[in-house]
Design a protein around this motif. Structure first.
Motif, PDB file in Angstrom:
ATOM      1  N   TYR A  39       0.859  -1.180   0.000  1.00 42.12           N
ATOM      2  CA  TYR A  39       0.000   0.000   0.000  1.00 42.12           C
ATOM      3  C   TYR A  39       0.901   1.236   0.000  1.00 42.12           C
ATOM      4  CZ  TYR A  39      -4.253  -2.664   1.105  1.00 42.12           C
ATOM      5  OH  TYR A  39      -5.325  -3.527   1.071  1.00 42.12           O
ATOM      6  N   SER A  40       0.428   2.315  -0.580  1.00 36.41           N
ATOM      7  CA  SER A  40       1.190   3.563  -0.532  1.00 36.41           C
ATOM      8  C   SER A  40       1.069   4.165   0.865  1.00 36.41           C
ATOM      9  CB  SER A  40       0.660   4.560  -1.561  1.00 36.41           C
ATOM     10  OG  SER A  40      -0.620   5.039  -1.193  1.00 36.41           O
ATOM     11  N   PHE A  41       1.883   5.172   1.150  1.00 37.17           N
ATOM     12  CA  PHE A  41       1.857   5.814   2.459  1.00 37.17           C
ATOM     13  C   PHE A  41       0.494   6.462   2.700  1.00 37.17           C
ATOM     14  CE2 PHE A  41       3.266   9.264   5.469  1.00 37.17           C
ATOM     15  CZ  PHE A  41       3.609   8.416   6.506  1.00 37.17           C
ATOM     16  N   SER A  42      -0.052   7.130   1.698  1.00 34.14           N
ATOM     17  CA  SER A  42      -1.345   7.799   1.859  1.00 34.14           C
ATOM     18  C   SER A  42      -2.486   6.787   1.989  1.00 34.14           C
ATOM     19  CB  SER A  42      -1.610   8.757   0.691  1.00 34.14           C
ATOM     20  OG  SER A  42      -1.446   8.106  -0.547  1.00 34.14           O
ATOM     21  N   GLN A  43      -2.417   5.662   1.269  1.00 33.71           N
ATOM     22  CA  GLN A  43      -3.431   4.613   1.426  1.00 33.71           C
ATOM     23  C   GLN A  43      -3.389   4.019   2.829  1.00 33.71           C
ATOM     24  OE1 GLN A  43      -2.135   2.197  -1.927  1.00 33.71           O
ATOM     25  NE2 GLN A  43      -4.065   2.568  -3.006  1.00 33.71           N
ATOM     26  N   THR A  44      -2.177   3.820   3.324  1.00 32.87           N
ATOM     27  CA  THR A  44      -1.999   3.290   4.673  1.00 32.87           C
ATOM     28  C   THR A  44      -2.619   4.215   5.712  1.00 32.87           C
ATOM     29  OG1 THR A  44       0.047   2.143   4.050  1.00 32.87           O
ATOM     30  CG2 THR A  44      -0.274   2.600   6.390  1.00 32.87           C
ATOM     31  N   LEU A  45      -2.360   5.509   5.567  1.00 32.52           N
ATOM     32  CA  LEU A  45      -2.935   6.480   6.492  1.00 32.52           C
ATOM     33  C   LEU A  45      -4.457   6.481   6.402  1.00 32.52           C
ATOM     34  CD1 LEU A  45      -0.564   9.585   6.060  1.00 32.52           C
ATOM     35  CD2 LEU A  45      -0.525   7.849   7.844  1.00 32.52           C
ATOM     36  N   SER A  46      -4.983   6.366   5.191  1.00 28.41           N
ATOM     37  CA  SER A  46      -6.436   6.387   4.979  1.00 28.41           C
ATOM     38  C   SER A  46      -7.123   5.219   5.679  1.00 28.41           C
ATOM     39  CB  SER A  46      -6.754   6.344   3.481  1.00 28.41           C
ATOM     40  OG  SER A  46      -6.189   7.451   2.802  1.00 28.41           O
ATOM     41  N   ILE A  47      -6.439   4.076   5.737  1.00 27.62           N
ATOM     42  CA  ILE A  47      -6.995   2.894   6.388  1.00 27.62           C
ATOM     43  C   ILE A  47      -6.908   3.010   7.910  1.00 27.62           C
ATOM     44  CG2 ILE A  47      -6.656   0.412   6.796  1.00 27.62           C
ATOM     45  CD1 ILE A  47      -5.665   0.250   3.861  1.00 27.62           C
ATOM     46  N   LEU A  48      -5.744   3.422   8.400  1.00 29.04           N
ATOM     47  CA  LEU A  48      -5.464   3.327   9.830  1.00 29.04           C
ATOM     48  C   LEU A  48      -5.941   4.520  10.659  1.00 29.04           C
ATOM     49  CD1 LEU A  48      -1.835   1.871   9.675  1.00 29.04           C
ATOM     50  CD2 LEU A  48      -3.957   0.622  10.118  1.00 29.04           C
ATOM     51  N   LEU A  49      -5.883   5.718  10.101  1.00 30.49           N
ATOM     52  CA  LEU A  49      -6.171   6.902  10.910  1.00 30.49           C
ATOM     53  C   LEU A  49      -7.593   6.952  11.471  1.00 30.49           C
ATOM     54  CD1 LEU A  49      -4.222   9.732   9.027  1.00 30.49           C
ATOM     55  CD2 LEU A  49      -3.688   8.717  11.254  1.00 30.49           C
ATOM     56  N   PRO A  50      -8.638   6.673  10.657  1.00 26.95           N
ATOM     57  CA  PRO A  50      -9.994   6.716  11.243  1.00 26.95           C
ATOM     58  C   PRO A  50     -10.169   5.736  12.401  1.00 26.95           C
ATOM     59  CG  PRO A  50     -10.107   6.710   8.844  1.00 26.95           C
ATOM     60  CD  PRO A  50      -8.680   6.414   9.205  1.00 26.95           C
ATOM     61  N   ILE A  51      -9.598   4.538  12.268  1.00 30.55           N
ATOM     62  CA  ILE A  51      -9.715   3.530  13.328  1.00 30.55           C
ATOM     63  C   ILE A  51      -8.931   3.964  14.558  1.00 30.55           C
ATOM     64  CG2 ILE A  51      -9.431   1.086  13.902  1.00 30.55           C
ATOM     65  CD1 ILE A  51      -9.331   0.542  10.862  1.00 30.55           C
ATOM     66  N   SER A  52      -7.719   4.490  14.342  1.00 35.90           N
ATOM     67  CA  SER A  52      -6.877   4.960  15.438  1.00 35.90           C
ATOM     68  C   SER A  52      -7.563   6.082  16.212  1.00 35.90           C
ATOM     69  CB  SER A  52      -5.526   5.450  14.892  1.00 35.90           C
ATOM     70  OG  SER A  52      -4.739   5.992  15.922  1.00 35.90           O
ATOM     71  N   CYS A  53      -8.179   7.011  15.492  1.00 35.80           N
ATOM     72  CA  CYS A  53      -8.895   8.126  16.139  1.00 35.80           C
ATOM     73  C   CYS A  53     -10.042   7.602  16.999  1.00 35.80           C
ATOM     74  CB  CYS A  53      -9.428   9.103  15.096  1.00 35.80           C
ATOM     75  SG  CYS A  53      -8.150  10.115  14.314  1.00 35.80           S
ATOM     76  N   MET A  54     -10.720   6.583  16.509  1.00 32.00           N
ATOM     77  CA  MET A  54     -11.840   5.994  17.251  1.00 32.00           C
ATOM     78  C   MET A  54     -11.347   5.366  18.548  1.00 32.00           C
ATOM     79  SD  MET A  54     -15.114   5.441  17.121  1.00 32.00           S
ATOM     80  CE  MET A  54     -16.400   4.369  17.776  1.00 32.00           C
ATOM     81  N   VAL A  55     -10.247   4.626  18.481  1.00 31.32           N
ATOM     82  CA  VAL A  55      -9.679   3.994  19.680  1.00 31.32           C
ATOM     83  C   VAL A  55      -9.255   5.060  20.686  1.00 31.32           C
ATOM     84  CG1 VAL A  55      -7.804   2.560  20.586  1.00 31.32           C
ATOM     85  CG2 VAL A  55      -8.889   1.946  18.422  1.00 31.32           C
ATOM     86  N   SER A  56      -8.548   6.074  20.207  1.00 30.55           N
ATOM     87  CA  SER A  56      -8.070   7.144  21.087  1.00 30.55           C
ATOM     88  C   SER A  56      -9.228   7.867  21.763  1.00 30.55           C
ATOM     89  CB  SER A  56      -7.221   8.149  20.292  1.00 30.55           C
ATOM     90  OG  SER A  56      -6.069   7.535  19.772  1.00 30.55           O
ATOM     91  N   PHE A  57     -10.287   8.115  20.994  1.00 34.14           N
ATOM     92  CA  PHE A  57     -11.457   8.797  21.534  1.00 34.14           C
ATOM     93  C   PHE A  57     -12.084   7.982  22.669  1.00 34.14           C
ATOM     94  CE2 PHE A  57     -16.099   9.704  21.345  1.00 34.14           C
ATOM     95  CZ  PHE A  57     -16.052  11.032  21.747  1.00 34.14           C
ATOM     96  N   LEU A  58     -12.196   6.667  22.488  1.00 39.96           N
ATOM     97  CA  LEU A  58     -12.761   5.802  23.529  1.00 39.96           C
ATOM     98  C   LEU A  58     -11.861   5.762  24.767  1.00 39.96           C
ATOM     99  CD1 LEU A  58     -14.188   2.725  21.583  1.00 39.96           C
ATOM    100  CD2 LEU A  58     -15.462   4.481  22.811  1.00 39.96           C
ATOM    101  N   GLN A  59     -10.543   5.775  24.547  1.00 39.38           N
ATOM    102  CA  GLN A  59      -9.607   5.760  25.675  1.00 39.38           C
ATOM    103  C   GLN A  59      -9.747   7.029  26.508  1.00 39.38           C
ATOM    104  OE1 GLN A  59      -6.054   5.088  23.389  1.00 39.38           O
ATOM    105  NE2 GLN A  59      -5.901   2.965  24.046  1.00 39.38           N
ATOM    106  N   ILE A  60      -9.932   8.153  25.835  1.00 42.33           N
ATOM    107  CA  ILE A  60     -10.109   9.424  26.551  1.00 42.33           C
ATOM    108  C   ILE A  60     -11.410   9.410  27.342  1.00 42.33           C
ATOM    109  CG2 ILE A  60     -10.457  11.910  26.271  1.00 42.33           C
ATOM    110  CD1 ILE A  60      -8.651  11.697  23.746  1.00 42.33           C
ATOM    111  N   LEU A  61     -12.482   8.937  26.724  1.00 39.87           N
ATOM    112  CA  LEU A  61     -13.779   8.872  27.405  1.00 39.87           C
ATOM    113  C   LEU A  61     -13.744   7.938  28.608  1.00 39.87           C
ATOM    114  CD1 LEU A  61     -16.448   8.716  24.532  1.00 39.87           C
ATOM    115  CD2 LEU A  61     -15.872  10.663  25.994  1.00 39.87           C
ATOM    116  N   ASN A  62     -12.969   6.857  28.488  1.00 45.93           N
ATOM    117  CA  ASN A  62     -12.935   5.835  29.526  1.00 45.93           C
ATOM    118  C   ASN A  62     -11.934   6.140  30.643  1.00 45.93           C
ATOM    119  OD1 ASN A  62     -13.937   3.051  30.225  1.00 45.93           O
ATOM    120  ND2 ASN A  62     -11.741   2.617  30.176  1.00 45.93           N
TER     121      ASN A  62
END
Length: 246
Positions: free
Chosen positions: A38-61
């Motif tokens: 995968y290209s660098f931008s494709q990799t970011l497109s896949i991982l960033l939304p999921i990473s943001c979701m995890v981080s958001f839940l960690q902050i809430l919890n």
């Protein structure tokens, strides 16, 4: 279908790792998807939304703590490097041998952390010259997506005796970086929309709930050591993969 199933399993495991350690999706996911061509931008497109979701839940919890100064300093000194270096890596990731650079960083940072003398020097440097350290985090994360190792160091320095506060500080940093990275790649028209991977976000609450049970039982010393060993081993794998393909 088989390829997506394999990649889906990778993402599933990495969501668990990030939910547990605070880092994982980007630290391990970035080189993994680059290896899968995968290209660098494709990799970011896949991982960033999921990473943001995890981080958001960690902050809430997380427990309520005063993170204002931490967050303001992080924003002020880390974001400029991210904004400058991310577009460079997106457009020139092949020319700058980003896989090799990622492998070196993944080996170097945990090795220095695990050697007590170097760890003390890094901690001292980060405390005394925290502005430079934060600038370095932004530059490394913008160019490789691997600022997580340094973020964990800076978080540990600010909250040395509380693993919950460490993980929350990491989550705040990652969420901030992730949202800005998403904005930049969308602005550069380098975001690759993939509904299948975006649906992985729906798994995050379930996986987070499970991993959090393990996290609460972990001692702070083991938490930090295990993370460093994991990053270092993976860095060696990335370097070997890069050398084999030369």
């Amino acid at each position: 279908m088989t390829s997506f199933l394999f990649e889906f399993i990778i993402v599933f495991v990495l969501i668990f790792v990030q939910s547990y350690f605070g880092v994982g999706l980007l630290v391990f996911g970035t080189p993994t998807f680059l290896i899968l061509d995968y290209s660098f931008s494709q990799t970011l497109s896949i991982l960033l939304p999921i990473s943001c979701m995890v981080s958001f839940l960690q902050i809430l919890n997380s427990q309520k703590t005063d993170n204002k100064n931490f967050f303001l300093n992080f924003i002020k000194f880390s974001i400029p490097g991210l904004i400058i270096f991310l577009p460079v890596s997106v457009f020139f990731y092949e020319q700058i041998k980003i896989k090799f650079l990622i492998g070196i960083i993944m080996i170097l940072i945990p090795v220095l952390n695990l050697i007590q003398r170097f760890e003390s020097n890094i901690t001292l440097f980060a405390k005394r010259y925290y502005k430079i350290f934060l600038i370095l985090i932004g530059c490394i994360h913008g160019s490789t997506n691997l600022g997580g190792g340094l973020i964990s160091i800076f978080s540990s320095i600010n909250y040395p005796k509380n693993k919950n506060e460490i993980r929350k500080a990491i989550a705040i940093s990652y969420l901030c970086f992730g949202l800005i990275q998403l904005f930049i790649i969308i602005l550069l028209k380098k975001f690759y929309f993939n509904i299948e991977y975006l649906l992985c976000c729906l798994l995050v609450p379930f996986i987070f709930f499970i991993s959090n049970k393990f996290f609460q039982k972990t001692k702070i010393e083991n938490f930090r050591k295990n993370l460093n060993y994991l990053i270092m081993i993976y860095g060696v794998i990335i370097i070997l993969n890069f050398l084999i393909k030369i």
